[in-house]
Enzyme design. Structure first.
Site, PDB file in Angstrom:
ATOM      1  N   LYS A 236     -36.154  19.186  10.114  1.00 13.94           N
ATOM      2  CA  LYS A 236     -36.945  18.133   9.846  1.00 13.94           C
ATOM      3  C   LYS A 236     -38.315  18.329   9.852  1.00 13.94           C
ATOM      4  O   LYS A 236     -38.618  19.207  10.020  1.00 13.94           O
ATOM      5  CB  LYS A 236     -36.687  16.971  10.950  1.00 13.94           C
ATOM      6  CG  LYS A 236     -35.186  16.221  10.757  1.00 13.94           C
ATOM      7  CD  LYS A 236     -34.962  15.003  11.572  1.00 13.94           C
ATOM      8  CE  LYS A 236     -33.480  14.640  11.310  1.00 13.94           C
ATOM      9  NZ  LYS A 236     -32.836  13.798  12.129  1.00 13.94           N
ATOM     10  N   ARG A 270     -26.711  18.584  15.952  1.00 15.89           N
ATOM     11  CA  ARG A 270     -26.117  18.334  14.645  1.00 15.89           C
ATOM     12  C   ARG A 270     -27.241  19.089  13.704  1.00 15.89           C
ATOM     13  O   ARG A 270     -28.461  18.944  13.690  1.00 15.89           O
ATOM     14  CB  ARG A 270     -26.542  16.879  14.159  1.00 15.89           C
ATOM     15  CG  ARG A 270     -26.236  16.439  12.906  1.00 15.89           C
ATOM     16  CD  ARG A 270     -26.601  15.010  12.834  1.00 15.89           C
ATOM     17  NE  ARG A 270     -26.111  14.655  11.338  1.00 15.89           N
ATOM     18  CZ  ARG A 270     -26.626  14.800  10.218  1.00 15.89           C
ATOM     19  NH1 ARG A 270     -27.888  15.162  10.293  1.00 15.89           N
ATOM     20  NH2 ARG A 270     -26.236  14.418   9.138  1.00 15.89           N
TER      21      ARG A 270
HETATM   22  N1  HH2 Z   1     -30.145  12.731  10.930  1.00 15.90           N
HETATM   23  C1  HH2 Z   1     -29.804  12.694   9.762  1.00 15.90           C
HETATM   24  C2  HH2 Z   1     -28.781  11.993   9.286  1.00 15.90           C
HETATM   25  N2  HH2 Z   1     -27.873  11.525  10.455  1.00 15.90           N
HETATM   26  N3  HH2 Z   1     -27.071  11.180  12.581  1.00 15.90           N
HETATM   27  C3  HH2 Z   1     -27.560  11.369  13.887  1.00 15.90           C
HETATM   28  N4  HH2 Z   1     -26.820  10.835  14.900  1.00 15.90           N
HETATM   29  N5  HH2 Z   1     -28.679  11.992  14.348  1.00 15.90           N
HETATM   30  C4  HH2 Z   1     -29.469  12.455  13.450  1.00 15.90           C
HETATM   31  O1  HH2 Z   1     -30.735  12.973  13.618  1.00 15.90           O
HETATM   32  C5  HH2 Z   1     -29.393  12.366  12.073  1.00 15.90           C
HETATM   33  C6  HH2 Z   1     -28.233  11.686  11.577  1.00 15.90           C
HETATM   34  C7  HH2 Z   1     -30.753  13.020   8.677  1.00 15.90           C
HETATM   35  O2  HH2 Z   1     -30.377  14.365   8.428  1.00 15.90           O
HETATM   36  P1  HH2 Z   1     -29.656  14.765   6.802  1.00 15.90           P
HETATM   37  O3  HH2 Z   1     -28.234  14.255   7.055  1.00 15.90           O
HETATM   38  O4  HH2 Z   1     -29.631  16.303   6.869  1.00 15.90           O
HETATM   39  O5  HH2 Z   1     -30.430  14.250   5.813  1.00 15.90           O
HETATM   40  P2  HH2 Z   1     -30.110  12.897   5.058  1.00 15.90           P
HETATM   41  O6  HH2 Z   1     -30.070  11.525   5.684  1.00 15.90           O
HETATM   42  O7  HH2 Z   1     -31.259  13.077   3.965  1.00 15.90           O
HETATM   43  O8  HH2 Z   1     -28.908  13.109   4.016  1.00 15.90           O
END
Ligand code: HH2
Length: 303
Positions: A236, A270
């Site tokens: 992040k 995660r």
């Molecule tokens: N962060 C993201 C998405 N889902 N779910 C939980 N429970 N906790 C988190 O910190 C979290 C999440 C964001 O990361 P990412 O999926 O890589 O990115 P994007 O939302 O742009 O797909």
């Protein structure tokens, strides 16, 4: 497909994740991120093709992921909502193929839409990762309760379009804790079993660098809520701001956040970079718990 410690056994698909954690022998589970999106902040577009997404999920499992989190809608700051049909089109074939491949890992769906969750559960998911903590869709709580599956309730200030516009808290940890406690009580009041609930401070969701670091430093205060804490700090932007690294060079910073959070009592991580995080947590867990399983190393060494 090798099952690493923390992976599920054949009949464990419907066991609560808290039970899997207790049986893991290491007291941590790694959740690998499978983003089937064109616009995710760190890997958008890489796994939009279902076959590539499935191959990626299998690779993450081999690297140690006990949970695979399949998402079809980006939640990055400024992201626009994805229509229902498009989200279904992205994730259902991937979940079905992973289930058909007989993965040991639990399948999680990263969605805030009840209908998407429902279809994902039919396709083989047993974990609903809802970044709105059941606030995004009035039907979500009843879908999770009726299916008797796990869910993750995450803190977010505002929504993805607005969340990074000058977020403020009285005390970020106290405020997040109060929110998670209220959501936990709400979920239980809706018929979701307590042992099926995981809580998440929502690193990066309406938080400054200082807020994120404070949450990681004081994660033990959230552990006191009595449910497993999931941390999603992977790659992040606060890590980028601290290290000045682009998004695909933030694995080392991610490891630091996860190891510290583990030491503070967080248990589910995660991440995008499963292999290095799994190894780091294995060593951290052996150190903290004074227990480990020695495995044959490729080159024997006595150091
Ligand atoms: N962060 C993201 C998405 N889902 N779910 C939980 N429970 N906790 C988190 O910190 C979290 C999440 C964001 O990361 P990412 O999926 O890589 O990115 P994007 O939302 O742009 O797909």
């Amino acid at each position: 497909m090798s099952a690493k410690p923390g992976g599920r056994t054949e009949d464990s698909a419907h066991r609560p994740v808290s039970e899997l954690l207790a049986d893991s022998g290491t007291e941590f589970l790694v959740m690998g991120v499978v983003n089937v999106t064109p616009d995710s902040f760190s890997d958008g577009g890489q796994y939009l093709d279902a076959e590539l997404a499935v191959a990626h999920g299998l690779k993450l499992q081999d690297e140690g992921a006990a949970i695979l989190d399949v998402g079809g809608e980006s939640t990055r700051p400024g992201a626009l909502p994805v229509p229902l049909d498009e989200e279904l089109r992205r994730i259902v074939p991937v979940l079905e193929a992973l289930a058909a491949a007989g993965v040991d890992a639990l399948l999680s769906v990263d969605t805030s839409k009840a209908h998407v969750a429902q279809r994902a559960l039919q396709a083989g998911a047993t974990f609903v990762n809802d970044v709105t903590a059941l606030r995004g869709d009035p039907e979500m709580a009843s879908v999770v309760a009726a299916a008797g599956v796990d869910c993750c309730l995450m803190h977010m200030l505002g929504d993805p379009r607005t969340m990074q516009h000058d977020p403020r808290y009285k005390d970020v940890v106290d405020d997040v804790k109060a929110f998670l406690e209220e959501r936990l009580n709400f979920a239980v009041s809706q018929g979701i079993a307590l042992e099926r609930i995981v809580l998440d401070p929502g690193i990066g969701f309406g938080k400054t660098v200082a807020h994120n670091l404070e949450l990681l430093r004081r994660v033990d205060e959230l552990v006191a809520l009595g449910r497993p804490i999931l941390v999603g700090s992977s790659r992040k932007s606060f890590i980028g701001k601290l290290t000045r690294r682009p998004v695909d060079e933030r694995a080392a910073g991610t490891i630091a956040t996860n190891v510290l959070a583990y030491a503070g009592g967080a248990r589910i991580f995660r991440v995008h970079d499963v292999a290095p995080v799994y190894d780091a947590l294995t060593v951290a867990a052996a150190t903290v718990r004074r227990r480990w399983t020695a495995r044959a190393s490729p080159a024997s060494s006595t150091t």
